[in-house]
Design a protein around this motif. Sequence first.
Motif, PDB file in Angstrom:
ATOM      1  N   PRO A   1       0.832  -1.209   0.000  1.00  0.00           N
ATOM      2  CA  PRO A   1       0.000   0.000   0.000  1.00  0.00           C
ATOM      3  C   PRO A   1       0.870   1.264   0.000  1.00  0.00           C
ATOM      4  CG  PRO A   1      -0.813  -1.580   1.618  1.00  0.00           C
ATOM      5  CD  PRO A   1       0.498  -2.114   1.124  1.00  0.00           C
ATOM      6  N   ARG A   2       0.479   2.194  -0.843  1.00  0.00           N
ATOM      7  CA  ARG A   2       1.217   3.440  -0.956  1.00  0.00           C
ATOM      8  C   ARG A   2       0.249   4.569  -0.643  1.00  0.00           C
ATOM      9  NH1 ARG A   2       5.468   3.377  -5.490  1.00  0.00           N
ATOM     10  NH2 ARG A   2       3.739   2.469  -6.633  1.00  0.00           N
ATOM     11  N   PRO A   3       0.338   5.143   0.549  1.00  0.00           N
ATOM     12  CA  PRO A   3      -0.635   6.175   0.917  1.00  0.00           C
ATOM     13  C   PRO A   3      -0.484   7.419   0.051  1.00  0.00           C
ATOM     14  CG  PRO A   3       1.165   6.105   2.504  1.00  0.00           C
ATOM     15  CD  PRO A   3       1.360   4.937   1.594  1.00  0.00           C
ATOM     16  N   ALA A   4      -1.595   8.099  -0.140  1.00  0.00           N
ATOM     17  CA  ALA A   4      -1.554   9.372  -0.855  1.00  0.00           C
ATOM     18  C   ALA A   4      -0.845  10.394   0.034  1.00  0.00           C
ATOM     19  CB  ALA A   4      -2.969   9.837  -1.180  1.00  0.00           C
ATOM     20  N   LEU A   5       0.219  10.959  -0.493  1.00  0.00           N
ATOM     21  CA  LEU A   5       1.005  11.919   0.280  1.00  0.00           C
ATOM     22  C   LEU A   5       1.046  13.241  -0.479  1.00  0.00           C
ATOM     23  CD1 LEU A   5       3.965   9.592   1.316  1.00  0.00           C
ATOM     24  CD2 LEU A   5       2.197  10.486   2.818  1.00  0.00           C
ATOM     25  N   PRO A   6       0.152  14.161  -0.154  1.00  0.00           N
ATOM     26  CA  PRO A   6       0.148  15.444  -0.862  1.00  0.00           C
ATOM     27  C   PRO A   6       1.423  16.216  -0.570  1.00  0.00           C
ATOM     28  CG  PRO A   6      -1.302  15.532   1.050  1.00  0.00           C
ATOM     29  CD  PRO A   6      -0.873  14.104   0.903  1.00  0.00           C
ATOM     30  N   PRO A   7       1.881  17.041  -1.509  1.00  0.00           N
ATOM     31  CA  PRO A   7       3.093  17.828  -1.270  1.00  0.00           C
ATOM     32  C   PRO A   7       2.910  18.781  -0.107  1.00  0.00           C
ATOM     33  CG  PRO A   7       1.950  18.584  -3.242  1.00  0.00           C
ATOM     34  CD  PRO A   7       1.286  17.317  -2.819  1.00  0.00           C
ATOM     35  N   ALA A   8       4.011  19.084   0.535  1.00  0.00           N
ATOM     36  CA  ALA A   8       3.972  19.950   1.721  1.00  0.00           C
ATOM     37  C   ALA A   8       4.058  21.409   1.286  1.00  0.00           C
ATOM     38  CB  ALA A   8       5.128  19.596   2.658  1.00  0.00           C
ATOM     39  N   LYS A   9       2.909  21.993   1.000  1.00  0.00           N
ATOM     40  CA  LYS A   9       2.871  23.396   0.567  1.00  0.00           C
ATOM     41  C   LYS A   9       2.779  24.293   1.796  1.00  0.00           C
ATOM     42  CE  LYS A   9       0.696  22.429  -3.906  1.00  0.00           C
ATOM     43  NZ  LYS A   9      -0.391  22.786  -4.842  1.00  0.00           N
ATOM     44  N   GLY A  10       3.891  24.369   2.509  1.00  0.00           N
ATOM     45  CA  GLY A  10       3.904  25.150   3.739  1.00  0.00           C
ATOM     46  C   GLY A  10       3.763  26.643   3.494  1.00  0.00           C
ATOM     47  N   GLU A  11       3.116  27.315   4.437  1.00  0.00           N
ATOM     48  CA  GLU A  11       2.981  28.773   4.356  1.00  0.00           C
ATOM     49  C   GLU A  11       4.362  29.422   4.433  1.00  0.00           C
ATOM     50  OE1 GLU A  11       1.461  32.433   7.257  1.00  0.00           O
ATOM     51  OE2 GLU A  11       1.373  30.329   7.916  1.00  0.00           O
ATOM     52  N   ARG A  12       4.641  30.319   3.486  1.00  0.00           N
ATOM     53  CA  ARG A  12       5.921  31.009   3.522  1.00  0.00           C
ATOM     54  C   ARG A  12       5.845  32.179   4.490  1.00  0.00           C
ATOM     55  NH1 ARG A  12       8.848  34.841  -0.744  1.00  0.00           N
ATOM     56  NH2 ARG A  12       7.689  36.281   0.566  1.00  0.00           N
ATOM     57  N   VAL A  13       6.718  32.143   5.494  1.00  0.00           N
ATOM     58  CA  VAL A  13       6.728  33.175   6.533  1.00  0.00           C
ATOM     59  C   VAL A  13       7.899  34.130   6.329  1.00  0.00           C
ATOM     60  CG1 VAL A  13       6.832  33.573   9.019  1.00  0.00           C
ATOM     61  CG2 VAL A  13       5.639  31.558   8.134  1.00  0.00           C
ATOM     62  N   LEU A  14       9.046  33.582   5.948  1.00  0.00           N
ATOM     63  CA  LEU A  14      10.255  34.367   5.723  1.00  0.00           C
ATOM     64  C   LEU A  14      10.856  33.989   4.371  1.00  0.00           C
ATOM     65  CD1 LEU A  14      11.939  33.876   9.219  1.00  0.00           C
ATOM     66  CD2 LEU A  14      10.717  35.920   8.455  1.00  0.00           C
ATOM     67  N   THR A  15      11.760  34.815   3.862  1.00  0.00           N
ATOM     68  CA  THR A  15      12.495  34.418   2.675  1.00  0.00           C
ATOM     69  C   THR A  15      13.477  33.311   3.042  1.00  0.00           C
ATOM     70  OG1 THR A  15      14.337  35.971   2.983  1.00  0.00           O
ATOM     71  CG2 THR A  15      12.375  36.788   1.816  1.00  0.00           C
ATOM     72  N   VAL A  16      13.950  32.609   2.045  1.00  0.00           N
ATOM     73  CA  VAL A  16      14.947  31.567   2.298  1.00  0.00           C
ATOM     74  C   VAL A  16      16.168  32.161   2.982  1.00  0.00           C
ATOM     75  CG1 VAL A  16      16.498  29.917   1.190  1.00  0.00           C
ATOM     76  CG2 VAL A  16      14.142  30.142   0.378  1.00  0.00           C
ATOM     77  N   ARG A  17      16.609  33.299   2.512  1.00  0.00           N
ATOM     78  CA  ARG A  17      17.808  33.928   3.088  1.00  0.00           C
ATOM     79  C   ARG A  17      17.583  34.297   4.551  1.00  0.00           C
ATOM     80  NH1 ARG A  17      22.402  36.544   1.147  1.00  0.00           N
ATOM     81  NH2 ARG A  17      23.224  38.178   2.495  1.00  0.00           N
ATOM     82  N   GLN A  18      16.448  34.917   4.849  1.00  0.00           N
ATOM     83  CA  GLN A  18      16.161  35.300   6.232  1.00  0.00           C
ATOM     84  C   GLN A  18      16.156  34.080   7.151  1.00  0.00           C
ATOM     85  OE1 GLN A  18      12.407  37.218   5.453  1.00  0.00           O
ATOM     86  NE2 GLN A  18      13.276  39.292   5.568  1.00  0.00           N
ATOM     87  N   ALA A  19      15.553  33.009   6.687  1.00  0.00           N
ATOM     88  CA  ALA A  19      15.436  31.822   7.539  1.00  0.00           C
ATOM     89  C   ALA A  19      16.766  31.113   7.727  1.00  0.00           C
ATOM     90  CB  ALA A  19      14.412  30.863   6.933  1.00  0.00           C
ATOM     91  N   LEU A  20      17.542  30.979   6.657  1.00  0.00           N
ATOM     92  CA  LEU A  20      18.795  30.234   6.763  1.00  0.00           C
ATOM     93  C   LEU A  20      19.818  30.930   7.647  1.00  0.00           C
ATOM     94  CD1 LEU A  20      19.596  28.526   3.349  1.00  0.00           C
ATOM     95  CD2 LEU A  20      19.764  27.530   5.613  1.00  0.00           C
ATOM     96  N   PHE A  21      19.744  32.252   7.707  1.00  0.00           N
ATOM     97  CA  PHE A  21      20.718  32.982   8.509  1.00  0.00           C
ATOM     98  C   PHE A  21      20.186  33.361   9.892  1.00  0.00           C
ATOM     99  CE2 PHE A  21      22.413  33.775   4.196  1.00  0.00           C
ATOM    100  CZ  PHE A  21      23.697  33.284   4.383  1.00  0.00           C
ATOM    101  N   ALA A  22      18.997  32.883  10.224  1.00  0.00           N
ATOM    102  CA  ALA A  22      18.434  33.160  11.549  1.00  0.00           C
ATOM    103  C   ALA A  22      18.909  32.106  12.548  1.00  0.00           C
ATOM    104  CB  ALA A  22      16.916  33.160  11.457  1.00  0.00           C
ATOM    105  N   PRO A  23      18.888  32.416  13.857  1.00  0.00           N
ATOM    106  CA  PRO A  23      19.235  31.411  14.875  1.00  0.00           C
ATOM    107  C   PRO A  23      18.310  30.200  14.775  1.00  0.00           C
ATOM    108  CG  PRO A  23      19.165  33.605  15.832  1.00  0.00           C
ATOM    109  CD  PRO A  23      18.598  33.729  14.452  1.00  0.00           C
ATOM    110  N   GLN A  24      18.895  29.005  14.895  1.00  0.00           N
ATOM    111  CA  GLN A  24      18.132  27.769  14.689  1.00  0.00           C
ATOM    112  C   GLN A  24      18.400  26.774  15.808  1.00  0.00           C
ATOM    113  OE1 GLN A  24      18.625  26.151  10.728  1.00  0.00           O
ATOM    114  NE2 GLN A  24      18.766  28.187   9.794  1.00  0.00           N
ATOM    115  N   GLU A  25      17.527  25.798  15.880  1.00  0.00           N
ATOM    116  CA  GLU A  25      17.710  24.669  16.775  1.00  0.00           C
ATOM    117  C   GLU A  25      17.181  23.412  16.087  1.00  0.00           C
ATOM    118  OE1 GLU A  25      15.464  25.107  20.349  1.00  0.00           O
ATOM    119  OE2 GLU A  25      13.635  25.732  19.328  1.00  0.00           O
TER     120      GLU A  25
END
Length: 446
Positions: free
Chosen positions: A369-393
């Motif tokens: 069985p292969r479950p239907a897995l819709p793509p993860a269209k997450g809400e964009r909150v920040l630009t890629v640059r802003q997020a990658l250079f922000a403090p992370q955990e």
Amino acid sequence: MTTPVADFLRRYQKADKCRFHMPGHKGAGALGCEAWDITEIPGADSLYEASGILAQSERNAAALFGSGATFYSTEGSSQCIRAMLCLALQARPAGTPPVVLAARNAHKAFVYAAALLDFEIAWLWPEGDAPLCACPVTAVGLERALAALSAPPAAVYVTSPDYLGNMADLPALAEVCRRYGTLLLADNAHGAYLRFLSPSLHPLDLGADLVCDSAHKTLPVLTGGAYLHVAKTAPAVLRDRARAALALFGSTSPSYLTLSSLDLCNAYLAGEGADGIRAAAGRMAALKRDLAGGGWTFAGTEPLKLALDAAAFGWTGFFTAERLRAGGVELEYADRDFAVLMASGSTDEKAFLRVADVLQSAVPGRPVPRPALPPAKGERVLTVRQALFAPQETVPAEKSLGRICGAPTVSCPPAVPVAVSGERIGAEAVRLFQYYGVEAVDVLKD
């Protein structure tokens, strides 16, 4: 065909010079290849200011690939991806926003390029259900996406072939791009050999303006060897600025071992190599026909890739990988659904027979069985640059719901992001983390 880089290294090795230059091994060591490993001494040329033997070797490669210009990379197609995106942004019409329209199955190197170059991504999502590695895009879908933008993007970016061997209809996509006045960029990391089939299936011959090839993936080139191709019909500025763009993202100490392997590959492709590639493609086609008779089905149409749909056969990709390894075959990639094997012009008959021995004796079962897995269209909150250079955990994947993605979260290989930097992680992404075995996620600190 001449091999100016390899010839220089042979002459230098035979000259028995006292090496008072880098590298520190001075031409001797336990690996046995150190005599070929040099730096930019007189006569060796310099990759990012090439005017001698490296420029000559790159011209040889351009003639073989039919490009307007071809440039070497010793840091894989990741360096070429960043360079061609930089070129597309530099070439966009004045006053237009820095936006790239990209198929969602892009390699994480594309996401890192977005952070480094600070451009916006408009995603092309798969039309219908598709696994993580795939993002089928039609000309109609591309035209619809382009028409929805306020201005033409700097480029349209597609991965073809993808990790499962799916190949985009590049001629149709290229025609749409031309109508909208935008460039078509192709990540052809897995398809350098496609130029040497008959007819050619290389993106350069199918309408792409800029193409990156991981030479080392399918040609006899050392790991890290890659090409950045500029099409003959592409704007001249792309060719004129390509070396500077590569230098922006490359080490000032490129590997001469890798460069010499790219140089020697020219002679291989001009000689028996093209025949070997075509013969291997024929042998793979025969293997697929034989396996299909035993119940196997495949993803994609790439000629030298065997992407087994293990779930449809009644196995999992992981179990298929175990069976192949027990039979003396190491494959490229496996997940719950697929097992992927990559051949090349260097794959001999013994290797094909070993794969056949393992798989032809298999008995199909009930499809997994292969479950239907819709793509993860997450809400964009920040630009890629802003997020990658922000403090992370780093948090467990099951506890990432609602958090903002930091570093792009991938199952590696194939390094296609489930969640992209700056997106809020939704329930679909968490399900994909679980399905593809992603256990930890980098998120922004609260």
